[in-house]
Motif scaffolding. Structure first.
Motif, short mmCIF file in Angstrom:
data_model
loop_
_atom_site.label_atom_id
_atom_site.label_comp_id
_atom_site.label_asym_id
_atom_site.label_seq_id
_atom_site.Cartn_x
_atom_site.Cartn_y
_atom_site.Cartn_z
N HIS A 98 0.82 -1.21 0.00
CA HIS A 98 0.00 0.00 0.00
C HIS A 98 0.85 1.26 0.00
N VAL A 99 1.99 1.24 -0.70
CA VAL A 99 2.87 2.41 -0.73
C VAL A 99 2.32 3.43 -1.72
N PRO A 100 2.18 4.68 -1.32
CA PRO A 100 1.57 5.69 -2.19
C PRO A 100 2.57 6.31 -3.16
N PHE A 101 3.61 5.56 -3.56
CA PHE A 101 4.61 6.09 -4.46
C PHE A 101 4.79 5.13 -5.62
N ALA A 102 5.08 5.66 -6.79
CA ALA A 102 5.32 4.82 -7.96
C ALA A 102 6.76 4.32 -7.91
N LEU A 103 6.92 3.01 -7.87
CA LEU A 103 8.24 2.41 -7.85
C LEU A 103 8.16 1.11 -8.60
N ASP A 150 12.67 -2.77 -9.68
CA ASP A 150 13.68 -2.03 -8.92
C ASP A 150 13.65 -2.35 -7.42
N LEU A 151 12.58 -3.01 -6.97
CA LEU A 151 12.41 -3.21 -5.53
C LEU A 151 13.55 -4.02 -4.91
N GLU A 152 13.83 -5.19 -5.47
CA GLU A 152 14.81 -6.06 -4.84
C GLU A 152 16.20 -5.43 -4.85
N LYS A 153 16.54 -4.74 -5.92
CA LYS A 153 17.83 -4.06 -5.95
C LYS A 153 17.90 -3.00 -4.87
N THR A 154 16.80 -2.26 -4.68
CA THR A 154 16.75 -1.26 -3.63
C THR A 154 16.95 -1.89 -2.26
N TRP A 192 7.85 9.87 3.25
CA TRP A 192 7.06 10.09 2.04
C TRP A 192 7.77 9.65 0.76
N SER A 193 8.95 9.08 0.84
CA SER A 193 9.70 8.76 -0.36
C SER A 193 10.24 7.34 -0.31
N THR A 194 10.12 6.60 -1.41
CA THR A 194 10.73 5.28 -1.51
C THR A 194 11.91 5.30 -2.47
N LYS A 195 12.44 6.48 -2.75
CA LYS A 195 13.65 6.55 -3.55
C LYS A 195 14.80 5.89 -2.80
N ASP A 239 16.82 8.07 -0.46
CA ASP A 239 16.10 8.51 0.73
C ASP A 239 15.97 7.37 1.75
N LEU A 240 15.65 6.17 1.27
CA LEU A 240 15.52 5.04 2.18
C LEU A 240 16.86 4.66 2.80
N ILE A 241 17.93 4.73 2.02
CA ILE A 241 19.27 4.47 2.57
C ILE A 241 19.58 5.50 3.65
N GLN A 242 19.26 6.75 3.38
CA GLN A 242 19.54 7.82 4.35
C GLN A 242 18.71 7.65 5.62
#
Length: 306
Positions: free
Chosen positions: A23-28, A32-36, A117-120, A123-126
């Motif tokens: 239910h993430v409100p961001f386009a991803l 790319d998910l597993e690499k992230t 608010w971000s799944t970039k 941002d997630l690493i930070q």
């Protein structure tokens, strides 16, 4: 990093992966998910081992089972809007890991924030890095998370991460792999007795004793209870099982011990589920180096008895 993101990080809380985004409100893109997720886990592992190197303790490796267990807990916390060492089923970290098939001793760290608010990736690493730094920078006597990060007995770690709506959860599950335990049944009846057989991997370690902890069967707690920060521990009730002594040697309680121990690191402990009431028994093998009298827990094997 913007001022508003600093506010977000300052509002994060600490309680004490392959990662699922639900239910993430961001386009991803799914591709790319597993690499992230892999990059986030790799970054956290690098941070942990840099900190352990400064403390002059051995590095840890990634543990697949710990990652899966940590991820399931992170996903549940994000979905239900809580942060706790307990799950909605009432299980604690060592119980979750054990009933998933683990036999080793563990320690868990939990961090959370409810307004990301971000799944970039950057941002997630930070954000997860700041979560971890908050744990590492704890000061005594309230430094339980830091001590888990730097505990010299830990050999592995798993990272669980979840994002649901604006909620971000991070779980670090540290593992001490020092004893190989032969498979045995994880369900029993009151009064049953089993034999727990273990093999100490490092020949510089020896068995100190086996301790059998008891606690009542867990009950699903209220969400309001789960949303209050609290630490966890093994239960207070336990029985000690000591290695056998050669006659005429005796322990202070005038017994000779019941655990068979070999010179090559093998041991066998008779464990009886001694209470009439149902509950969970946790079998802990305490080991130490041959040059030290300070022992540490190397197993936390849970058995459901009812």
């Amino acid at each position: 990093m913007t001022v508003s993101r600093r506010v977000f990080l300052q509002s994060a809380t600490a309680s004490a992966g392959a990662v699922l985004l639900d239910h993430v409100p961001f386009a991803l893109a799914q591709s790319d998910l597993e690499k992230t997720f892999e990059e986030i886990r790799a970054n956290l592992l690098k941070m942990v081992n840099e900190e352990r190197a400064v403390a002059n303790v051995p590095p840890v490796a990634m543990d697949e089972l710990a990652t899966k267990v940590a991820t399931r807990h992170a996903v549940d916390m994000a979905a239900a809007e809580y942060a706790s060492h307990w799950g909605r089923d009432g299980l604690k970290p060592y119980q979750r890991y054990s009933f998933a098939g683990g036999t080793d001793a563990t320690q868990e760290n939990v961090s959370s924030a409810d307004n990301t608010w971000s799944t970039k990736l950057e941002d997630l690493i930070q954000d997860t890095a700041y979560f971890h730094v908050r744990l590492y920078q704890e000061k005594p006597p309230y430094d339980g998370h830091r001590r888990a990060i730097l505990a010299p007995q830990h050999t592995h770690v798993g990272f669980g991460l979840a994002v649901d709506q604006l909620r971000l959860r991070l779980v670090e599950l540290f593992v001490a792999k020092h004893v190989e335990v032969d498979p045995f049944r994880r369900e029993a009846k009151p009064g049953d007795q089993i034999s727990v057989v273990g093999n100490i991997i490092n020949r510089d370690h020896v068995l100190n004793n086996v301790e059998v902890f008891y606690e009542p069967l867990p009950q699903p707690p209220e969400l309001s209870w789960l949303r209050q920060p609290r630490s966890y521990s093994l239960p207070n009730e336990s029985r000690m099982l000591w290695p056998k002594l050669l006659p005429p040697q005796l322990y202070v309680d005038r017994t000779q011990g019941v655990v068979d121990v070999s010179t090559i690191g093998l041991f066998s402990a008779p464990v009886r589920f001694y209470k009439k009431e149902p509950g969970i028994y946790t079998i802990v093998a305490w080991i130490r180096t041959k040059k030290s009298e300070k022992a540490f827990p190397a197993t936390e094997v849970c058995v459901r008895v009812e």
